[in-house]
Design a protein around this motif. Structure first.
Motif, PDB file in Angstrom:
ATOM      1  N   ARG A   7      65.845  84.246 124.438  1.00 35.79           N
ATOM      2  CA  ARG A   7      64.604  84.801 123.939  1.00 35.79           C
ATOM      3  C   ARG A   7      63.454  84.478 124.886  1.00 35.79           C
ATOM      4  O   ARG A   7      63.232  83.334 125.224  1.00 35.79           O
ATOM      5  N   ILE A   8      62.779  85.514 125.265  1.00 36.50           N
ATOM      6  CA  ILE A   8      61.621  85.332 126.134  1.00 36.50           C
ATOM      7  C   ILE A   8      60.374  85.443 125.260  1.00 36.50           C
ATOM      8  O   ILE A   8      60.206  86.406 124.529  1.00 36.50           O
ATOM      9  N   LYS A   9      59.543  84.445 125.325  1.00 35.65           N
ATOM     10  CA  LYS A   9      58.326  84.450 124.514  1.00 35.65           C
ATOM     11  C   LYS A   9      57.111  84.221 125.403  1.00 35.65           C
ATOM     12  O   LYS A   9      57.220  83.678 126.490  1.00 35.65           O
ATOM     13  N   THR A  10      55.976  84.623 124.886  1.00 35.77           N
ATOM     14  CA  THR A  10      54.735  84.363 125.604  1.00 35.77           C
ATOM     15  C   THR A  10      53.954  83.304 124.842  1.00 35.77           C
ATOM     16  O   THR A  10      53.761  83.406 123.641  1.00 35.77           O
ATOM     17  N   CYS A  11      53.520  82.293 125.564  1.00 35.61           N
ATOM     18  CA  CYS A  11      52.768  81.223 124.931  1.00 35.61           C
ATOM     19  C   CYS A  11      51.336  81.684 124.666  1.00 35.61           C
ATOM     20  O   CYS A  11      50.659  82.132 125.580  1.00 35.61           O
ATOM     21  N   PRO A  12      50.868  81.588 123.410  1.00 38.22           N
ATOM     22  CA  PRO A  12      49.508  82.031 123.097  1.00 38.22           C
ATOM     23  C   PRO A  12      48.442  81.085 123.660  1.00 38.22           C
ATOM     24  O   PRO A  12      47.271  81.435 123.733  1.00 38.22           O
ATOM     25  N   LYS A  13      48.859  79.901 124.047  1.00 41.17           N
ATOM     26  CA  LYS A  13      47.897  78.905 124.510  1.00 41.17           C
ATOM     27  C   LYS A  13      47.597  79.049 126.006  1.00 41.17           C
ATOM     28  O   LYS A  13      46.454  79.081 126.407  1.00 41.17           O
ATOM     29  N   CYS A  14      48.659  79.169 126.825  1.00 38.17           N
ATOM     30  CA  CYS A  14      48.437  79.260 128.270  1.00 38.17           C
ATOM     31  C   CYS A  14      48.812  80.630 128.814  1.00 38.17           C
ATOM     32  O   CYS A  14      48.571  80.916 129.976  1.00 38.17           O
ATOM     33  N   GLY A  15      49.433  81.479 127.994  1.00 40.79           N
ATOM     34  CA  GLY A  15      49.781  82.824 128.431  1.00 40.79           C
ATOM     35  C   GLY A  15      51.031  82.904 129.286  1.00 40.79           C
ATOM     36  O   GLY A  15      51.398  83.954 129.791  1.00 40.79           O
ATOM     37  N   LYS A  16      51.701  81.770 129.440  1.00 42.87           N
ATOM     38  CA  LYS A  16      52.895  81.712 130.260  1.00 42.87           C
ATOM     39  C   LYS A  16      54.096  82.285 129.509  1.00 42.87           C
ATOM     40  O   LYS A  16      54.203  82.117 128.297  1.00 42.87           O
ATOM     41  N   PRO A  22      60.538  76.613 121.448  1.00 41.76           N
ATOM     42  CA  PRO A  22      59.088  76.456 121.442  1.00 41.76           C
ATOM     43  C   PRO A  22      58.663  75.158 120.760  1.00 41.76           C
ATOM     44  O   PRO A  22      59.445  74.532 120.051  1.00 41.76           O
ATOM     45  N   ALA A  23      57.442  74.772 120.985  1.00 42.08           N
ATOM     46  CA  ALA A  23      56.886  73.601 120.322  1.00 42.08           C
ATOM     47  C   ALA A  23      55.861  74.072 119.302  1.00 42.08           C
ATOM     48  O   ALA A  23      55.268  75.133 119.446  1.00 42.08           O
ATOM     49  N   LEU A  24      55.686  73.264 118.283  1.00 42.90           N
ATOM     50  CA  LEU A  24      54.719  73.599 117.246  1.00 42.90           C
ATOM     51  C   LEU A  24      53.371  72.995 117.628  1.00 42.90           C
ATOM     52  O   LEU A  24      53.271  71.807 117.922  1.00 42.90           O
ATOM     53  N   SER A  25      52.351  73.841 117.631  1.00 42.56           N
ATOM     54  CA  SER A  25      51.030  73.346 118.015  1.00 42.56           C
ATOM     55  C   SER A  25      50.491  72.353 116.998  1.00 42.56           C
ATOM     56  O   SER A  25      50.595  72.558 115.791  1.00 42.56           O
TER      57      SER A  25
END
Ligand SMILES: [Zn+2]
Length: 66
Positions: A7-16, A22-25
């Motif tokens: 699964r490819i995801k985009t991080c909402p925090k850094c946009g990477k 994933p980690a939980l903010s």
């Protein structure tokens, strides 16, 4: 097979764009962010400065290279 799906995801925090777990903010406990931002947030919570955070991340990345 769903387990082998990458699964490819985009991080909402850094946009990477990242894959993997994933980690939980910590800021709202519901946003899923990339593992790097998760590490940054936990380091920040123990008072590690931004430039030190990057150094630590660099070290982690070096160890995680295949
Ligand atoms: Zn991120």
């Amino acid at each position: 097979m769903k387990n082998n799906e990458i699964r490819i995801k985009t991080c909402p925090k850094c946009g990477k764009i990242y894959s993997g777990v994933p980690a939980l903010s910590r800021t709202d406990n519901s946003t899923l962010i990339c593992p790097d931002c998760g590490t940054r947030e936990s380091l920040e919570s123990i008072g590690v400065k931004a430039d030190e955070q990057e150094q630590i991340l660099e070290t982690i990345h070096r160890f995680m290279q295949p």
